[in-house]
Write an enzyme that holds these catalytic residues in place. Structure first.
Site, PDB file in Angstrom:
ATOM      1  N   ARG A  29      38.798 -39.224  30.503  1.00  0.00           N
ATOM      2  CA  ARG A  29      38.094 -38.704  29.306  1.00  0.00           C
ATOM      3  C   ARG A  29      36.586 -38.649  29.549  1.00  0.00           C
ATOM      4  NH1 ARG A  29      42.449 -38.153  29.096  1.00  0.00           N
ATOM      5  NH2 ARG A  29      43.998 -38.684  27.536  1.00  0.00           N
ATOM      6  N   SER A  70      43.237 -39.798  19.197  1.00  0.00           N
ATOM      7  CA  SER A  70      42.996 -41.191  19.617  1.00  0.00           C
ATOM      8  C   SER A  70      41.532 -41.526  19.386  1.00  0.00           C
ATOM      9  CB  SER A  70      43.313 -41.350  21.102  1.00  0.00           C
ATOM     10  OG  SER A  70      44.635 -40.964  21.336  1.00  0.00           O
ATOM     11  N   GLU A  93      36.552 -43.159  21.790  1.00  0.00           N
ATOM     12  CA  GLU A  93      36.671 -41.888  22.522  1.00  0.00           C
ATOM     13  C   GLU A  93      35.983 -40.807  21.685  1.00  0.00           C
ATOM     14  OE1 GLU A  93      40.679 -40.910  23.881  1.00  0.00           O
ATOM     15  OE2 GLU A  93      40.220 -38.783  23.613  1.00  0.00           O
TER      16      GLU A  93
HETATM   17  C1  LIG Z   1      45.351 -34.696  16.238  1.00  0.00           C
HETATM   18  C2  LIG Z   1      44.543 -34.811  17.506  1.00  0.00           C
HETATM   19  C3  LIG Z   1      45.170 -35.101  18.700  1.00  0.00           C
HETATM   20  C4  LIG Z   1      44.448 -35.212  19.906  1.00  0.00           C
HETATM   21  N1  LIG Z   1      45.111 -35.482  21.058  1.00  0.00           N
HETATM   22  C5  LIG Z   1      44.420 -35.545  22.228  1.00  0.00           C
HETATM   23  C6  LIG Z   1      45.103 -35.766  23.462  1.00  0.00           C
HETATM   24  O1  LIG Z   1      46.304 -35.894  23.534  1.00  0.00           O
HETATM   25  N2  LIG Z   1      44.339 -35.854  24.595  1.00  0.00           N
HETATM   26  C7  LIG Z   1      42.982 -35.693  24.582  1.00  0.00           C
HETATM   27  O2  LIG Z   1      42.369 -35.763  25.650  1.00  0.00           O
HETATM   28  N3  LIG Z   1      42.327 -35.467  23.417  1.00  0.00           N
HETATM   29  C8  LIG Z   1      43.004 -35.396  22.259  1.00  0.00           C
HETATM   30  N4  LIG Z   1      42.339 -35.188  21.084  1.00  0.00           N
HETATM   31  C9  LIG Z   1      40.866 -35.072  21.102  1.00  0.00           C
HETATM   32  C10 LIG Z   1      40.383 -33.616  21.205  1.00  0.00           C
HETATM   33  O3  LIG Z   1      41.451 -32.731  21.077  1.00  0.00           O
HETATM   34  C11 LIG Z   1      39.688 -33.361  22.543  1.00  0.00           C
HETATM   35  O4  LIG Z   1      38.621 -34.257  22.762  1.00  0.00           O
HETATM   36  C12 LIG Z   1      39.150 -31.926  22.631  1.00  0.00           C
HETATM   37  O5  LIG Z   1      38.704 -31.632  23.922  1.00  0.00           O
HETATM   38  C13 LIG Z   1      38.019 -31.667  21.657  1.00  0.00           C
HETATM   39  O6  LIG Z   1      37.805 -30.280  21.650  1.00  0.00           O
HETATM   40  P1  LIG Z   1      36.808 -29.618  20.616  1.00  0.00           P
HETATM   41  O7  LIG Z   1      36.675 -28.204  20.995  1.00  0.00           O
HETATM   42  O8  LIG Z   1      37.255 -29.890  19.248  1.00  0.00           O
HETATM   43  O9  LIG Z   1      35.470 -30.406  20.961  1.00  0.00           O
HETATM   44  P2  LIG Z   1      34.434 -31.069  19.958  1.00  0.00           P
HETATM   45  O10 LIG Z   1      35.059 -32.244  19.293  1.00  0.00           O
HETATM   46  O11 LIG Z   1      33.841 -30.029  19.092  1.00  0.00           O
HETATM   47  O12 LIG Z   1      33.348 -31.572  21.005  1.00  0.00           O
HETATM   48  C14 LIG Z   1      33.633 -32.594  21.919  1.00  0.00           C
HETATM   49  C15 LIG Z   1      32.445 -32.709  22.892  1.00  0.00           C
HETATM   50  O13 LIG Z   1      32.407 -31.564  23.701  1.00  0.00           O
HETATM   51  C16 LIG Z   1      31.168 -30.876  23.542  1.00  0.00           C
HETATM   52  N5  LIG Z   1      31.479 -29.454  23.614  1.00  0.00           N
HETATM   53  C17 LIG Z   1      32.421 -28.793  22.922  1.00  0.00           C
HETATM   54  N6  LIG Z   1      32.457 -27.496  23.309  1.00  0.00           N
HETATM   55  C18 LIG Z   1      31.495 -27.352  24.247  1.00  0.00           C
HETATM   56  C19 LIG Z   1      31.013 -26.268  25.022  1.00  0.00           C
HETATM   57  N7  LIG Z   1      31.512 -25.032  24.916  1.00  0.00           N
HETATM   58  N8  LIG Z   1      29.993 -26.490  25.880  1.00  0.00           N
HETATM   59  C20 LIG Z   1      29.450 -27.719  26.011  1.00  0.00           C
HETATM   60  N9  LIG Z   1      29.856 -28.790  25.316  1.00  0.00           N
HETATM   61  C21 LIG Z   1      30.862 -28.605  24.447  1.00  0.00           C
HETATM   62  C22 LIG Z   1      30.608 -31.330  22.218  1.00  0.00           C
HETATM   63  O14 LIG Z   1      29.209 -31.235  22.170  1.00  0.00           O
HETATM   64  C23 LIG Z   1      31.094 -32.773  22.193  1.00  0.00           C
HETATM   65  O15 LIG Z   1      30.241 -33.569  22.969  1.00  0.00           O
HETATM   66  C24 LIG Z   1      43.046 -35.042  19.885  1.00  0.00           C
HETATM   67  C25 LIG Z   1      42.405 -34.727  18.667  1.00  0.00           C
HETATM   68  C26 LIG Z   1      43.141 -34.600  17.500  1.00  0.00           C
HETATM   69  C27 LIG Z   1      42.439 -34.243  16.212  1.00  0.00           C
END
Ligand SMILES: Cc1cc2nc3c(=O)[nH]c(=O)nc-3n(C[C@H](O)[C@H](O)[C@H](O)COP(=O)(O)OP(=O)(O)OC[C@H]3O[C@@H](n4cnc5c(N)ncnc54)[C@H](O)[C@@H]3O)c2cc1C
Length: 329
Positions: free
Chosen positions: A156, A223, A325
């Site tokens: 992560r 998580s 996380e």
């Molecule tokens: C129900 C649920 C289940 C989940 N299950 C998992 C799982 O099984 N495994 C797992 O690893 N994660 C899981 N997650 C966490 C989440 O899905 C991941 O962390 C995912 O990568 C977040 O994506 P996001 O686009 O929403 O990023 P955000 O939450 O919007 O951002 C996360 C980080 O990435 C940065 N970021 C986002 N997009 C960009 C970009 N284009 N350029 C530069 N920086 C950027 C942001 O600034 C921030 O620092 C889960 C979340 C939920 C709600």
């Protein structure tokens, strides 16, 4: 490119926390990035789908969001726009006869964030497939490309995570396979149908949602804590004290050759008695102690207070520190 002022972020974070951003800039593939949206006070926050974020206050700056979809295939390589939903991309790869990412099905969030977070599930991680990451350097105002090694992926974790809001990830290229080899090593996947990659994807999606709150019903960030990594002495002490603690795999650290163990944060939180508890307007998901959720219109402070109480209790009971996380803003 679209710009909005003083806009609610409720629809832009999966916890559903209602805070405002002073400005939002939405970029689409093909938009000119040369600084039109330069923030006069220099405060920028990149949001993907907000599925790993907890907002504790209004954001007094500009949030950058990538919108739209764009995906191209070149042999085994798939190059996708950073704003595309990761799960849509997984489906796209299967539709186009490219395999490997089935186990990453139904992870919320965008392609861009998959490289920041090195998302993972059921024994697969984004780093296993990422070939290169194309970014716009918001500090130096130039485009550049990171190889897989440049990204310094870990659990992560990535180089980008240590340089927040400096690099806007525009496109990620993944290297996949024409051959479907089911990755069923993870215990929860035992016995799942896997005649085709699509079948496995659907089964994994179903398994996932049995243990997670559905975003349309209860907000969460998945998580909330990382699984803590402890030294051998701590692991042995805990195993002796708690014979029911799940066995952890040992990992030998490459430089120091010390042996560490990754514990189950969910088990520690559950064993400390937090599963299903609600404090304020935030709670611990009854089917998965690793997930904190929005029980009833919670604020970021509700989530932060609950997380802190859990961290203190787990530390006191087991002597183990839990790191979030989720990103607290
Ligand atoms: C129900 C649920 C289940 C989940 N299950 C998992 C799982 O099984 N495994 C797992 O690893 N994660 C899981 N997650 C966490 C989440 O899905 C991941 O962390 C995912 O990568 C977040 O994506 P996001 O686009 O929403 O990023 P955000 O939450 O919007 O951002 C996360 C980080 O990435 C940065 N970021 C986002 N997009 C960009 C970009 N284009 N350029 C530069 N920086 C950027 C942001 O600034 C921030 O620092 C889960 C979340 C939920 C709600």
């Amino acid at each position: 490119m679209k710009t909005f002022e003083n806009i609610s972020l409720k629809e832009y974070n999966t916890f559903g926390i209602d805070v405002k951003a002073r400005r939002m800039v939405v970029l689409e593939p093909g938009d000119d990035l040369s600084g039109k949206w330069k923030e006069e006070r220099g405060k920028l926050l990149v949001i993907g789908a907000g599925s790993n974020m907890v907002f504790t206050k209004d954001y007094d700056g500009t949030v950058l969001i990538l919108n739209g979809e764009e995906v191209r295939m070149d042999g085994l390589f798939v190059r996708a726009w950073g704003g595309m939903m990761m799960d849509d991309l997984v489906q796209w790869t299967l539709d186009n006869g490219l395999y490997g990412m089935e186990n990453l099905s139904a992870i919320p969030g965008t392609v861009g964030a998959s490289a920041v977070q090195n998302v993972g599930a059921y024994g697969a991680e984004a780093k296993d497939f990422i070939e290169r990451v194309e970014v716009y350097d918001l500090q130096e105002r130039c485009h550049c490309t990171f190889s897989n090694a440049d990204c310094q992926f870990a659990y992560r974790d990535s180089y980008f995570k240590h340089h927040p809001n400096r690099y806007l990830i525009l496109r990620v290229t993944y290297r996949l396979s024409r051959e479907f080899v089911p990755n069923l090593g993870y215990k929860a996947l035992e016995g799942l149908p896997h005649d085709t990659a699509q079948q496995l994807r659907e089964a994994i999606t179903e398994v996932r949602w049995q243990k997670l709150p559905r975003p349309e019903e209860h907000g969460s960030a998945g998580s909330f804590f990382k699984n803590p990594v402890v030294d051998e002495a701590t692991y042995r002490r805990l195993r002796e004290q708690y014979p029911d603690m799940p066995e952890a795999h040992s990992v030998t650290q490459p430089l120091s050759y010390t042996v560490t163990y990754k514990l189950s944060a969910g088990w520690l939180i559950d064993r400390a008695g937090w599963k299903g508890r609600v404090q304020g307007r935030a709670g611990v998901w009854p089917k998965n102690a690793l997930v904190l959720y929005n029980a009833d219109g919670c604020t970021g402070d509700d989530v932060r207070a609950l997380a802190k109480a859990i961290q203190q209790d787990v530390k006191q009971k087991f002597g183990v520190a839990l790191d979030p996380e989720a990103i607290i803003i």
